[in-house]
Design an enzyme around this catalytic site. Structure first.
Site, PDB file in Angstrom:
ATOM      1  N   HIS A 283       0.903  -1.428   0.069  1.00  0.00           N
ATOM      2  CA  HIS A 283      -0.099   0.010  -0.083  1.00  0.00           C
ATOM      3  C   HIS A 283       0.637   1.481  -0.133  1.00  0.00           C
ATOM      4  CE1 HIS A 283      -0.551   0.770   4.759  1.00  0.00           C
ATOM      5  NE2 HIS A 283       0.831   0.703   4.222  1.00  0.00           N
ATOM      6  N   GLN A 334       0.599  10.573   2.626  1.00  0.00           N
ATOM      7  CA  GLN A 334       1.848  10.147   3.305  1.00  0.00           C
ATOM      8  C   GLN A 334       2.778   9.230   2.668  1.00  0.00           C
ATOM      9  OE1 GLN A 334       0.558   9.013   7.518  1.00  0.00           O
ATOM     10  NE2 GLN A 334       2.352   9.967   7.768  1.00  0.00           N
TER      11      GLN A 334
HETATM   12  N1  SAM Z   1       4.860  -4.874   8.262  1.00  0.00           N
HETATM   13  C1  SAM Z   1       4.798  -3.719   9.223  1.00  0.00           C
HETATM   14  C2  SAM Z   1       3.645  -3.601   9.836  1.00  0.00           C
HETATM   15  O1  SAM Z   1       2.552  -3.743   8.879  1.00  0.00           O
HETATM   16  O2  SAM Z   1       3.553  -3.037  10.868  1.00  0.00           O
HETATM   17  C3  SAM Z   1       5.835  -2.464   9.035  1.00  0.00           C
HETATM   18  C4  SAM Z   1       5.031  -1.881   7.369  1.00  0.00           C
HETATM   19  S1  SAM Z   1       5.631  -0.062   7.195  1.00  0.00           S
HETATM   20  C5  SAM Z   1       4.142   0.710   6.651  1.00  0.00           C
HETATM   21  C6  SAM Z   1       6.617  -0.521   5.834  1.00  0.00           C
HETATM   22  C7  SAM Z   1       7.887  -1.137   6.046  1.00  0.00           C
HETATM   23  O3  SAM Z   1       8.752  -1.291   4.907  1.00  0.00           O
HETATM   24  C8  SAM Z   1       8.805  -0.291   6.990  1.00  0.00           C
HETATM   25  O4  SAM Z   1       9.274  -1.175   8.208  1.00  0.00           O
HETATM   26  C9  SAM Z   1      10.093  -0.061   6.356  1.00  0.00           C
HETATM   27  O5  SAM Z   1      11.205   0.181   6.860  1.00  0.00           O
HETATM   28  C10 SAM Z   1      10.103  -1.184   4.932  1.00  0.00           C
HETATM   29  N2  SAM Z   1      10.678  -0.730   3.893  1.00  0.00           N
HETATM   30  C11 SAM Z   1      10.456   0.549   3.261  1.00  0.00           C
HETATM   31  N3  SAM Z   1      11.151   0.336   2.044  1.00  0.00           N
HETATM   32  C12 SAM Z   1      11.810  -0.797   2.188  1.00  0.00           C
HETATM   33  C13 SAM Z   1      12.833  -1.446   1.321  1.00  0.00           C
HETATM   34  N4  SAM Z   1      13.271  -0.848   0.154  1.00  0.00           N
HETATM   35  N5  SAM Z   1      13.492  -2.651   1.531  1.00  0.00           N
HETATM   36  C14 SAM Z   1      13.113  -3.090   2.811  1.00  0.00           C
HETATM   37  N6  SAM Z   1      12.097  -2.629   3.773  1.00  0.00           N
HETATM   38  C15 SAM Z   1      11.455  -1.521   3.265  1.00  0.00           C
HETATM   39  C1  ASE Z   2       2.249   3.359   6.079  1.00  0.00           C
HETATM   40  C2  ASE Z   2       1.276   2.856   7.074  1.00  0.00           C
HETATM   41  C3  ASE Z   2       0.705   4.208   7.849  1.00  0.00           C
HETATM   42  C4  ASE Z   2       2.656   4.538   5.663  1.00  0.00           C
HETATM   43  C5  ASE Z   2       2.022   5.715   6.541  1.00  0.00           C
HETATM   44  C6  ASE Z   2       1.126   5.448   7.377  1.00  0.00           C
HETATM   45  C7  ASE Z   2      -0.235   4.203   8.720  1.00  0.00           C
HETATM   46  C8  ASE Z   2      -0.253   5.481   9.417  1.00  0.00           C
HETATM   47  N1  ASE Z   2       0.681   6.154   8.510  1.00  0.00           N
HETATM   48  O1  ASE Z   2       2.700   2.299   5.386  1.00  0.00           O
HETATM   49  C9  ASE Z   2      -0.935   3.037   9.432  1.00  0.00           C
HETATM   50  C10 ASE Z   2      -2.362   2.683   8.695  1.00  0.00           C
HETATM   51  N2  ASE Z   2      -3.172   3.702   9.313  1.00  0.00           N
HETATM   52  C11 ASE Z   2      -3.494   4.824   8.395  1.00  0.00           C
HETATM   53  C12 ASE Z   2      -4.482   5.843   8.979  1.00  0.00           C
HETATM   54  O2  ASE Z   2      -3.296   4.702   7.091  1.00  0.00           O
END
Ligand code: SAM
Ligand code: ASE
Length: 373
Positions: A283, A334
């Site tokens: 996403h 974002q």
């Molecule tokens: N999977 C976790 C969750 O659902 O709570 C974290 C989701 S967070 C929105 C996206 C994750 O992708 C982050 O931990 C970020 O550091 C990692 N990420 C972003 N770009 C990346 C890349 N090029 N290679 C590896 N990880 C990456």
């Molecule tokens: C992402 C997840 C989140 C990037 C920015 C974000 C969330 C908040 N900011 O991958 C968690 C999901 N919640 C919402 C409001 O989208």
């Protein structure tokens, strides 16, 4: 009289004032109202709350009464004075360190997400996220903007874990994953509470006045995974900045079935695994970047292996559920991505080579899409 106006007027007021409701919640969390009342042996009056929070008597009284109106606090009377206590909602979800606390997510939403949403109209006009206008930060590298300081990285990482303590087990149980022995959680982040303690000491980052509860409840999705499927091992793969912190601060006493691997999932070799989890990763990205990542994953995956996409799934027509529609706009302000329908995930997975694409909603915000090589 407003009572004589129709449903339309009622809805309009509710929508227009929604931001005030959010800000009451964020402010009360930030000030530490719920921790103070949780720790107090008996309900406190407004003067005691304002004195202990170091906040103005006038502001405190107004905020506390707004919280009562929102069912975050309950009011009683003692010696002719109003006294306040947490409702069950607050003690369950708002008190820092409670097992189901959502406080870190609320803090992140209040400090970062909210500021980006202040530029929603511009985001719609331009079709891009708003870090530059909101924080003066360029976002060509998305995660340089998201992790623009250590404190910000910490708040994001901690905040994102909160939901998995509520929904993680249910989402991971949507499909029987027991045949998969080695599971790689791509973009899986790391144990934020252990980390947080250290960062607050090392970097002077403060997210509230109250004392920190004992470490625990971290790495929530990986933990839910090993507890639900005791025979599996989880490799958390994330970018070096994130993983290095995890390695330095992940205490040896934590689960040895969870290990860390650093790299860029767009360019670096991916660990060998039976199942790859992408939770809230797709996403963040455009269709083109998702396709590129899925093609790489297909190459890395062994035949018979699988991929599990965990996301907030839109209805087929893209117009519901409301939470997911709003999250999709959040991805606009974002990130580079959007929330998608099951059909849109299928349209990304199938051309990458994955077959047997199955989708299950899990009854909460997040659902799962499982596909096989
Ligand atoms: N999977 C976790 C969750 O659902 O709570 C974290 C989701 S967070 C929105 C996206 C994750 O992708 C982050 O931990 C970020 O550091 C990692 N990420 C972003 N770009 C990346 C890349 N090029 N290679 C590896 N990880 C990456
Ligand atoms: C992402 C997840 C989140 C990037 C920015 C974000 C969330 C908040 N900011 O991958 C968690 C999901 N919640 C919402 C409001 O989208």
């Amino acid at each position: 009289m407003c009572s004589q106006e129709g449903e339309g007027y009622r809805l309009l007021k509710e929508y227009a004032n929604g931001f005030m409701v959010s800000q009451v919640l964020f402010a009360a969390c930030e000030l530490g109202v719920f921790e103070l009342l949780a720790a107090a042996p008996e309900p406190l009056d407004s003067a005691a709350v304002s004195a202990r929070l170091g906040a103005s008597p006038r502001g405190t009284e107004l905020l506390l009464d707004a919280c009562v109106s929102l069912k975050l606090l309950q009011a009683g009377v003692r010696g002719g004075k109003a006294v306040y206590a947490n409702t069950e909602l607050a003690s369950t979800y708002l008190v820092r360190g409670s097992p189901r606390s959502q406080r870190d997510m609320l803090m992140y939403t209040g400090r970062t997400t909210y500021v980006c949403w202040g530029h929603l109209a511009e985001a719609v006009r331009e079709g891009r996220n708003q870090y530059l206008k909101a924080f003066g930060i360029p976002s060509e590298e998305l995660f340089s903007a998201i992790y623009r300081s250590e404190g910000e990285r910490l708040q994001f990482m901690r905040g994102l874990q909160d939901v998995w303590r509520l929904e993680g087990a249910r989402v991971l149980a949507a499909f029987d994953l027991s045949p998969f022995r080695v599971i790689c959680d791509l973009g899986g982040e790391c144990p934020p509470r252990t980390l947080g303690l250290c960062l607050e000491l090392c970097c002077g980052y403060h997210s509230g006045h109250s004392p920190r509860p004992p470490a625990g409840g971290s790495g929530a999705l990986a933990k839910a995974c090993v507890s639900l499927y005791p025979g599996c091992r989880v490799i958390v793969f994330d970018i070096p900045g994130v993983v290095q912190m995890a390695r330095t601060h992940f205490s040896a006493s934590e689960d040895e079935r969870i290990s860390f691997h650093e790299g860029d999932f767009f360019t670096d070799p991916l660990p060998e695994a039976d199942l790859y989890i992408l939770a809230r990763v797709l996403h963040d990205w455009t269709d083109a970047k998702c396709s590129h990542l899925l093609e790489r994953l297909y190459q890395a995956c062994r035949t018979g292996g699988g991929i599990l996409v965990i996301e907030s799934l839109l209805d087929a027509d893209g117009r519901g559920p409301l939470t997911t529609v709003l999250y999709s706009l959040n991805m606009l302000v974002q990130t580079e991505g959007r929330e998608r329908t099951p059909a849109q995930y299928r349209a990304l997975l199938a051309p990458a080579g994955f077959r047997d694409v199955r989708c299950r909603r899990a009854g909460g915000i997040y659902g799962a899409v499982l596909a096989r090589k």
